[in-house]
Design an enzyme around this catalytic site. Sequence first.
Site, short mmCIF file in Angstrom:
data_model
loop_
_atom_site.label_atom_id
_atom_site.label_comp_id
_atom_site.label_asym_id
_atom_site.label_seq_id
_atom_site.Cartn_x
_atom_site.Cartn_y
_atom_site.Cartn_z
N HIS A 1 -5.14 -8.62 120.47
CA HIS A 1 -6.44 -8.63 121.15
C HIS A 1 -7.21 -7.32 120.94
CE1 HIS A 1 -6.06 -12.25 123.74
NE2 HIS A 1 -4.77 -12.04 123.59
N GLU B 1 -10.22 -6.75 121.63
CA GLU B 1 -11.15 -6.53 122.75
C GLU B 1 -10.45 -5.90 123.95
OE1 GLU B 1 -9.75 -9.32 122.02
OE2 GLU B 1 -9.35 -10.53 123.80
N CYS C 1 -6.21 -14.66 119.25
CA CYS C 1 -5.16 -15.31 120.04
C CYS C 1 -5.40 -16.83 120.04
CB CYS C 1 -5.13 -14.70 121.44
SG CYS C 1 -3.56 -14.99 122.28
#
Lengths: 221, 76
Positions: free
Chosen positions: A195, A197, A87
């Site tokens: 993302h 994560e 990002c």
Amino acid sequence: MKTAVIVFPGSNCDRDMAVALEQVTGRAPAMVWHRDTDLPDGTDFIALPGGFSYGDYLRSGAMAARSPILRSVADAAAGGVPVLGVCNGFQVLTEAQLLPGALMRNAGLNFVCRTVPLKVENSQSLFTASYNAGEEINIPVAHHDGNYFADAATLDRIEGEGRVAFRYADSVNGSARDIAGVLNDAGNVLGMMPHPERAIDRAHGGTDGLRLFEAALGVLA
Amino acid sequence: MKVNVYVTLKPGVLDPQGKAIHHALEGLGFGGVADVRAGRFIELDVADGTSDADLDAMCAKLLANTVIENYRIERP
């Protein structure tokens, strides 16, 4: 495995990234402040997290790309250390010219925040070896400036070299050729708007992101 | 010495912000606007005698992203 997360003023996904790295490696990453000039000795994986570094002043990622620590990140990348930018981290990597292209305001002007399907284009890279080529995975996006732009010759070149890691299965933000993630020419730097994560635990609604970290951190399941 | 820097999107690069401004102008009843492109204006107060090369380097290294933007430097 010694990992590091670079923290800028305005980073807000640095702790999520740290959780993901620790979950996979069993060891907490070093959190490295942007004004530091050196990475911890023996760092063998660097993550640039999401957020709004320096308040997105000038352009998203522009100030962070000129911060002192980025020189060390660029040196490490040149030496083959894997670097993952997610990002805002992707925006920083393009602004630092470690990756080609630029990330502009979303074509629809809206902030886009939802889980999107991605197509794995390259399953041979060190970040994507746990996926199958053409596989569809679900990863959340949350960004305002994710509209990937590069001139046609650059797009042709990176596509031809297999450097498009991920594409959006459906248009999300107006990105050229629906590109969601790009590798550098050596294959050790990956920038992506989605993302991973945020998709490492069933409670997140999916674990497709976990496989990226498992591949990149050398603990392939 | 005041120096003005104008940063604009390169021709052909989609400008969603300009498009939104264009729509808003139309919504206010201003017809006859063919196109809107939004850019950035930066005013620098630099030492007298700052060279053109230095100003150019400031633009190329930071003020503009030359992948998507052009810049124009206006000296007094």
